[in-house]
Design a protein around this motif. Structure first.
Motif, PDB file in Angstrom:
ATOM      1  N   ALA A 114      35.031  50.024  26.027  1.00 51.39           N
ATOM      2  CA  ALA A 114      36.114  49.081  25.753  1.00 51.39           C
ATOM      3  C   ALA A 114      36.015  47.852  26.641  1.00 51.39           C
ATOM      4  N   PHE A 115      35.663  48.060  27.910  1.00 48.85           N
ATOM      5  CA  PHE A 115      35.533  46.941  28.834  1.00 48.85           C
ATOM      6  C   PHE A 115      34.391  46.026  28.423  1.00 48.85           C
ATOM      7  N   GLU A 116      33.217  46.611  28.095  1.00 45.00           N
ATOM      8  CA  GLU A 116      32.066  45.809  27.714  1.00 45.00           C
ATOM      9  C   GLU A 116      32.323  45.043  26.424  1.00 45.00           C
ATOM     10  N   LYS A 117      33.041  45.673  25.492  1.00 42.41           N
ATOM     11  CA  LYS A 117      33.371  44.985  24.249  1.00 42.41           C
ATOM     12  C   LYS A 117      34.253  43.777  24.521  1.00 42.41           C
ATOM     13  N   GLN A 118      35.226  43.968  25.409  1.00 38.87           N
ATOM     14  CA  GLN A 118      36.122  42.861  25.752  1.00 38.87           C
ATOM     15  C   GLN A 118      35.366  41.758  26.474  1.00 38.87           C
ATOM     16  N   ALA A 119      34.413  42.150  27.334  1.00 41.15           N
ATOM     17  CA  ALA A 119      33.618  41.156  28.062  1.00 41.15           C
ATOM     18  C   ALA A 119      32.790  40.324  27.093  1.00 41.15           C
ATOM     19  N   ARG A 120      32.327  40.974  26.000  1.00 44.30           N
ATOM     20  CA  ARG A 120      31.508  40.254  25.019  1.00 44.30           C
ATOM     21  C   ARG A 120      32.341  39.322  24.145  1.00 44.30           C
ATOM     22  N   THR A 121      33.618  39.637  24.020  1.00 43.40           N
ATOM     23  CA  THR A 121      34.476  38.841  23.144  1.00 43.40           C
ATOM     24  C   THR A 121      35.610  38.204  23.929  1.00 43.40           C
ATOM     25  N   ARG A 122      35.276  37.613  25.053  1.00 45.22           N
ATOM     26  CA  ARG A 122      36.292  36.974  25.887  1.00 45.22           C
ATOM     27  C   ARG A 122      37.015  35.878  25.099  1.00 45.22           C
ATOM     28  N   ALA A 123      38.314  35.793  25.312  1.00 45.61           N
ATOM     29  CA  ALA A 123      39.078  34.745  24.653  1.00 45.61           C
ATOM     30  C   ALA A 123      38.666  33.373  25.172  1.00 45.61           C
ATOM     31  N   GLU A 124      38.184  33.326  26.416  1.00 43.64           N
ATOM     32  CA  GLU A 124      37.766  32.058  27.018  1.00 43.64           C
ATOM     33  C   GLU A 124      36.283  32.122  27.350  1.00 43.64           C
ATOM     34  N   PRO A 125      35.423  31.667  26.456  1.00 38.91           N
ATOM     35  CA  PRO A 125      33.983  31.692  26.746  1.00 38.91           C
ATOM     36  C   PRO A 125      33.593  30.741  27.879  1.00 38.91           C
ATOM     37  N   VAL A 126      34.433  29.730  28.110  1.00 36.19           N
ATOM     38  CA  VAL A 126      34.182  28.779  29.195  1.00 36.19           C
ATOM     39  C   VAL A 126      35.476  28.594  29.987  1.00 36.19           C
ATOM     40  N   VAL A 127      35.382  28.780  31.297  1.00 35.43           N
ATOM     41  CA  VAL A 127      36.533  28.575  32.173  1.00 35.43           C
ATOM     42  C   VAL A 127      36.181  27.478  33.165  1.00 35.43           C
ATOM     43  N   ILE A 128      36.986  26.432  33.191  1.00 34.42           N
ATOM     44  CA  ILE A 128      36.769  25.325  34.128  1.00 34.42           C
ATOM     45  C   ILE A 128      37.849  25.387  35.198  1.00 34.42           C
ATOM     46  N   THR A 129      37.430  25.424  36.446  1.00 30.83           N
ATOM     47  CA  THR A 129      38.388  25.553  37.543  1.00 30.83           C
ATOM     48  C   THR A 129      37.860  24.881  38.798  1.00 30.83           C
ATOM     49  N   ASP A 130      38.773  24.372  39.609  1.00 37.01           N
ATOM     50  CA  ASP A 130      38.423  23.856  40.936  1.00 37.01           C
ATOM     51  C   ASP A 130      39.153  24.630  42.023  1.00 37.01           C
ATOM     52  N   ASP A 131      39.751  25.768  41.639  1.00 30.12           N
ATOM     53  CA  ASP A 131      40.457  26.622  42.591  1.00 30.12           C
ATOM     54  C   ASP A 131      39.434  27.462  43.361  1.00 30.12           C
ATOM     55  N   PRO A 132      39.313  27.275  44.675  1.00 28.64           N
ATOM     56  CA  PRO A 132      38.305  28.008  45.446  1.00 28.64           C
ATOM     57  C   PRO A 132      38.428  29.519  45.313  1.00 28.64           C
ATOM     58  N   GLU A 133      39.654  30.039  45.294  1.00 25.96           N
ATOM     59  CA  GLU A 133      39.837  31.487  45.198  1.00 25.96           C
ATOM     60  C   GLU A 133      39.369  32.017  43.851  1.00 25.96           C
ATOM     61  N   GLU A 134      39.684  31.284  42.788  1.00 26.40           N
ATOM     62  CA  GLU A 134      39.241  31.725  41.459  1.00 26.40           C
ATOM     63  C   GLU A 134      37.722  31.634  41.344  1.00 26.40           C
ATOM     64  N   ILE A 135      37.138  30.565  41.867  1.00 26.59           N
ATOM     65  CA  ILE A 135      35.674  30.431  41.831  1.00 26.59           C
ATOM     66  C   ILE A 135      35.027  31.585  42.576  1.00 26.59           C
ATOM     67  N   GLU A 136      35.572  31.905  43.754  1.00 28.08           N
ATOM     68  CA  GLU A 136      35.005  32.994  44.553  1.00 28.08           C
ATOM     69  C   GLU A 136      35.124  34.324  43.820  1.00 28.08           C
ATOM     70  N   LEU A 137      36.276  34.575  43.187  1.00 28.70           N
ATOM     71  CA  LEU A 137      36.470  35.842  42.474  1.00 28.70           C
ATOM     72  C   LEU A 137      35.522  35.952  41.281  1.00 28.70           C
ATOM     73  N   ARG A 138      35.337  34.860  40.545  1.00 25.36           N
ATOM     74  CA  ARG A 138      34.439  34.902  39.386  1.00 25.36           C
ATOM     75  C   ARG A 138      32.988  35.032  39.816  1.00 25.36           C
ATOM     76  N   LEU A 139      32.620  34.407  40.922  1.00 24.21           N
ATOM     77  CA  LEU A 139      31.277  34.592  41.478  1.00 24.21           C
ATOM     78  C   LEU A 139      31.069  36.043  41.900  1.00 24.21           C
ATOM     79  N   LEU A 140      32.082  36.604  42.568  1.00 24.65           N
ATOM     80  CA  LEU A 140      31.994  37.985  43.029  1.00 24.65           C
ATOM     81  C   LEU A 140      31.839  38.934  41.851  1.00 24.65           C
ATOM     82  N   GLU A 141      32.612  38.709  40.785  1.00 25.23           N
ATOM     83  CA  GLU A 141      32.523  39.555  39.597  1.00 25.23           C
ATOM     84  C   GLU A 141      31.130  39.486  38.979  1.00 25.23           C
ATOM     85  N   ALA A 142      30.594  38.276  38.847  1.00 18.54           N
ATOM     86  CA  ALA A 142      29.275  38.106  38.229  1.00 18.54           C
ATOM     87  C   ALA A 142      28.169  38.683  39.094  1.00 18.54           C
ATOM     88  N   ALA A 143      28.251  38.447  40.406  1.00 19.54           N
ATOM     89  CA  ALA A 143      27.199  38.922  41.308  1.00 19.54           C
ATOM     90  C   ALA A 143      27.189  40.438  41.425  1.00 19.54           C
TER      91      ALA A 143
END
Length: 342
Positions: A114-143
């Motif tokens: 279920a998680f992988e399916k949701q990851a493949r069909t994200r509602a937001e394929p592109v997220v634009i942000t300049d929030d340092p905390e959000e950038i760090e969290l998304r980097l951490l998730e990807a890494a």
């Protein structure tokens, strides 16, 4: 009430106090109907306090226990019996913990799809942000989710943007987990002490590093699934959860990688790449590009660029930047297209 595990930790502290005297004390008690610490102390000719300390250690190991009748006397217990009393409850608790762990794994595995399916069909394929905390969290998730490959194209450490600074330790940790990493720097990284120090960490961790004549942009790609690219001139980052875009960037990285130069940590200075860098500077000079543009594309400061330009002008006996570009074009030192334009 203490669990068997807590009890064992407490008793292991006492076990650390076992010495030859404690063993000798226990040996003296074996085979007796019962005994008192003071009686054994008298027999061994030692202070009663030392005997009581030995009894405390033996009680913790279940090698002695109070005699029946509540007389205050003690009786020795065989090591086999002590082992049953001390270790069996702990082994049972370990077995129960393993069963619970297996149960949790089984329950959680049903949510993976279920998680992988949701990851493949994200509602937001592109997220634009300049929030340092959000950038760090998304980097951490990807890494942390990266299992096979991380690709990096970036300027020197001294010119790193905030997202690259946050990504640096995450990429290093991924490499140490066995993820394949290919990192591209400009040739100027070879002359930058901070960048060389970081490369000195990447290479032992299994990373591959090459340098190229120009780094026009920066990006990171994790497993060809998630990409981090600039979003404008500021600190904003576009996080792209689109395999097509990530694959395109991976292909671009591969084309640059094929023409780049391997970084040898044992080589000093530019290590054979200086002529390639000089040719690039000549191309850009002949094109009429401004210092700011040239410096950004080759990954160096404008001050360093001016030193290189001064050396080039001296080598060409040119009195101006324009003349240096023209002479370079006429003598075939720059790209043929720029040569015809000059």
């Amino acid at each position: 009430m203490h669990s068997p595990a807590q009890t064992l930790r407490q008793e292991s502290e006492r076990t650390a106090e076992v010495d030859e005297f404690v063993v000798a004390f226990y040996e003296r008690t074996v085979g007796r109907a019962d005994f008192t610490p003071s009686g054994i102390a008298e027999e061994l000719g030692v202070p009663q306090q030392r005997a009581e300390h030995a009894v405390g250690v033996l009680l913790g190991l279940r090698l002695v226990k109070p005699a029946e009748g509540g007389t205050g006397r003690l009786v020795a217990v065989s090591p086999e019996a002590a082992q049953v009393e001390l270790l069996v409850p702990l082994e049972r608790e370990i077995l129960d913990s393993r069963r619970r762990l297996a149960g949790f794994k089984g329950q959680l595995s049903s949510f993976v799809a279920a998680f992988e399916k949701q990851a493949r069909t994200r509602a937001e394929p592109v997220v634009i942000t300049d929030d340092p905390e959000e950038i760090e969290l998304r980097l951490l998730e990807a890494a942390q989710g990266c299992t096979s490959e991380v690709l990096v194209l970036q300027p020197c450490v001294a010119r790193e943007t905030r997202d690259l600074q946050l990504a640096r330790p995450l990429v290093l940790e991924a490499l140490r987990r066995g993820v394949q990493g290919r990192i591209l720097y400009p040739h100027t990284a070879r002359g930058d002490s901070d960048t060389r120090a970081h490369i000195g960490e990447l290479l032992p961790a299994g990373g591959q590093v090459r340098t190229t004549n120009e780094v026009r942009d920066r990006f990171l790609v994790f497993d060809r699934k998630t990409a981090f690219i600039p979003a404008g001139e500021g600190d904003a980052i576009a996080v792209v959860y689109d395999g097509t875009v990530a694959a395109f960037l991976a292909g671009l990285h591969a084309r640059v990688w094929d023409s780049a130069f391997d970084f040898d940590s044992g080589a000093a200075g530019y290590a054979g790449t200086l002529e390639d860098l000089k040719a690039t500077l000549l191309d850009l000079l002949a094109s009429g590009a401004k210092d700011e543009v040239i410096a950004r594309r080759v990954g160096m400061s404008e001050r360093t660029l001016r030193r290189h330009v001064a050396t080039i002008m001296q080598d060409l006996s040119a009195t101006s930047r324009f003349q240096a570009g023209v002479l370079a074009a006429r003598t075939g030192l720059v790209d043929p297209a720029l040569r015809s334009a000059a």
